[in-house]
Design an enzyme around this catalytic site. Structure first.
Site, PDB file in Angstrom:
ATOM      1  N   ARG A  10      40.566  -5.155  41.769  1.00 58.57           N
ATOM      2  CA  ARG A  10      42.003  -5.644  41.332  1.00 58.57           C
ATOM      3  C   ARG A  10      42.174  -5.179  40.395  1.00 58.57           C
ATOM      4  NH1 ARG A  10      41.754  -9.992  37.304  1.00 58.57           N
ATOM      5  NH2 ARG A  10      39.848 -10.829  38.607  1.00 58.57           N
ATOM      6  N   TYR A  54      69.859 -10.401  45.118  1.00 57.34           N
ATOM      7  CA  TYR A  54      68.879 -11.156  46.613  1.00 57.34           C
ATOM      8  C   TYR A  54      68.814 -12.838  46.267  1.00 57.34           C
ATOM      9  CZ  TYR A  54      64.781 -10.655  49.840  1.00 57.34           C
ATOM     10  OH  TYR A  54      64.130 -10.888  50.723  1.00 57.34           O
ATOM     11  N   ASP A  74      67.232  -4.939  40.344  1.00 58.39           N
ATOM     12  CA  ASP A  74      66.849  -4.481  41.727  1.00 58.39           C
ATOM     13  C   ASP A  74      67.540  -2.935  42.235  1.00 58.39           C
ATOM     14  OD1 ASP A  74      65.994  -4.587  44.483  1.00 58.39           O
ATOM     15  OD2 ASP A  74      66.400  -6.867  44.230  1.00 58.39           O
ATOM     16  N   LYS A 118      61.055  -1.814  52.301  1.00 60.99           N
ATOM     17  CA  LYS A 118      62.172  -1.507  53.141  1.00 60.99           C
ATOM     18  C   LYS A 118      61.942   0.528  53.005  1.00 60.99           C
ATOM     19  CE  LYS A 118      63.516  -5.540  52.790  1.00 60.99           C
ATOM     20  NZ  LYS A 118      64.248  -6.730  52.190  1.00 60.99           N
TER      21      LYS A 118
HETATM   22  C1  LIG Z   1      63.945  -7.140  51.058  1.00 57.92           C
HETATM   23  C2  LIG Z   1      64.493  -7.378  49.668  1.00 57.92           C
HETATM   24  C3  LIG Z   1      63.255  -8.037  48.536  1.00 57.92           C
HETATM   25  C4  LIG Z   1      62.088  -9.028  49.060  1.00 57.92           C
HETATM   26  O1  LIG Z   1      61.253  -7.815  48.703  1.00 57.92           O
HETATM   27  P1  LIG Z   1      60.121  -7.986  49.991  1.00 57.92           P
HETATM   28  O2  LIG Z   1      59.108  -7.042  50.605  1.00 57.92           O
HETATM   29  O3  LIG Z   1      60.569  -8.563  51.382  1.00 57.92           O
HETATM   30  O4  LIG Z   1      59.161  -9.261  49.168  1.00 57.92           O
HETATM   31  C5  LIG Z   1      64.142  -7.517  46.368  1.00 57.92           C
HETATM   32  N1  LIG Z   1      65.403  -7.563  46.932  1.00 57.92           N
HETATM   33  C6  LIG Z   1      66.183  -6.868  47.490  1.00 57.92           C
HETATM   34  C7  LIG Z   1      67.249  -6.337  47.534  1.00 57.92           C
HETATM   35  C8  LIG Z   1      65.577  -7.375  49.665  1.00 57.92           C
HETATM   36  O5  LIG Z   1      66.311  -6.592  50.290  1.00 57.92           O
END
Ligand SMILES: *Cc1c(COP(=O)(O)O)cnc(C)c1O
Length: 394
Positions: free
Chosen positions: A58, A112, A184, A209
């Protein structure tokens, strides 16, 4: 910290010889149990900081450490990075690491949606109050800070609507008051906005992403500034957060091409955004590199470029007319995640996800993720789509 250029760094970062064992890509090291030579060794290793040392599955293996280290290297001034099974898990772990019952969180109104839900759900249940703020607030955030404000969460540009935040101004206010800052940074990645060097304490990525880049893995990361890692590590271990070596390996594989992909996504998206601006069916294009985007001057000052996600507002028309545009597209899939090689179109309704500000538009909104297809094909596809929209709008 090396002073190489970004494209060079994404190729070499995190590939330590003791982890790669001479193989170009750090292989997949899978593990739950780690075996020790003796009871004494087991005791000794259990007592020490296990970061970068095999201890228990882990806590990771060289496969996860290699990607985590690479992400740290991309953020000059950072101490360390931890990986998570998704971007949302990364956001949640970072916030739980820095907030306690009775604290207040300032959260950008264009965040988000799942981040908003976390604040309204679990954080609220644990006695943490959230105040949403206008993405254009800048230094004015000082007026919202109380002696209970412990964290400011940013996202720039904002989800769906792409307002650019004045990160240095907000960081200055936070530092003067001992408030932790988190961002973020999924849209820009450290390649277009290295936020730790701007004084932010925690840089969060949905690696799902652009880092992964191929729409086939869920993964998140949090990179901590110097002195901010220990409480993140403690919370992450207590929560049992962990990203699988297979997923981390795919993340590393994606990272190696991220600089060239981002450049292509960015150039194609801007070309398409500028074309959309000339169309009579389009009321507004929401793209940080365009002069009329809220915060464009900040974008021009702070960012090294744009990535491939933006929105546009249609001029009038109904939900049905918007669907006529999107449904018939040949090269754009209809789906949520983005940052992959393929283009996507999504109907979005920002007004449903606002509380501190009011979002108003001339018509329905479409968010586009521009993939690696030839932008001329995408423009032809959108041109036919806008004709369908105009027909349905009447
Ligand atoms: C997609 C996204 C997330 C979350 O990511 P996941 O891997 O889908 O949980 C967080 N912040 C932004 C800006 C996003 O576009």
């Amino acid at each position: 910290m090396s002073d190489e250029k970004d494209a060079t760094r994404v190729v070499s970062a995190g590939r330590r010889p003791e982890w790669t064992q001479g193989i170009v890509n750090t292989p997949v090291w899978r593990a739950s149990t780690i075996l020790y030579d003796s009871v004494a060794e087991l005791r000794e290793r259990g007592a020490a900081d296990t970061h970068h040392k095999l201890f228990y599955g882990r806590r990771g293996t060289p496969t996860q450490w290699s990607l985590a280290d690479a992400l740290t290297e991309l953020e000059p001034g950072a101490e360390a990075t931890l990986l998570y099974p998704s971007g949302v898990a990364a956001v949640a772990s970072a916030l739980l690491a820095v907030l306690s019952p009775g604290d207040e969180l300032l959260l950008v109104d264009s965040a988000y949606d799942p981040t908003r839900n976390l604040a309204a759900g679990m954080l609220k249940r644990f006695g943490i109050a959230t105040t949403f703020y206008d993405p254009m607030i800048g230094a004015g955030i000082a007026d919202l800070c109380t002696d209970r404000t412990k964290a400011i969460f940013m996202e720039s540009p904002g989800s769906l609507t792409f307002e650019v935040q004045d990160v240095p101004a907000i960081v200055a206010v936070a530092k003067a008051r001992g408030i932790t800052t988190l961002i973020d940074n999924t849209w820009a990645t450290p390649l277009l906005l290295p936020v730790i060097g701007m004084g932010v304490d925690y840089s969060i990525l949905a690696c799902t992403k652009y880092v992964v880049g191929h729409s086939d893995v869920m993964l998140g990361s949090v990179t901590a500034a110097q002195g901010q890692y220990e409480r993140l590590r403690a919370a992450t271990y207590q929560l049992g957060q962990y990203a699988s070596p297979d997923d981390a390996w795919l993340g590393s594989r994606g990272l190696r091409t991220m600089a060239v992909r981002l450049r292509q996504h960015g150039e194609a998206a801007l070309k398409i955004a500028e074309w959309l601006q000339t169309r009579p069916e389009v009321a507004r294009v929401l793209h940080p590199a365009l002069p009329d985007c809220p915060g464009h001057e900040i974008f021009a000052r702070d960012f090294k470029g744009a990535s491939g996600l933006f929105s546009f507002v249609l001029d009038g028309g109904s939900e049905t007319a918007r669907a006529a545009l999107i449904d018939g597209l040949k090269h754009f899939g209809i789906g949520f995640s983005w940052g992959g090689f393929e283009s996507l179109a999504l109907p979005v309704d920002p007004q449903r996800h606002r509380s501190a500000t009011r979002w108003q538009a001339e018509g329905p909104v479409v968010r586009l993720q521009i993939g690696l297809e030839d932008p001329d094909d995408l423009i032809a596809d959108l041109e036919a789509g806008l004709a369908r929209f105009a027909g349905a709008r009447g």
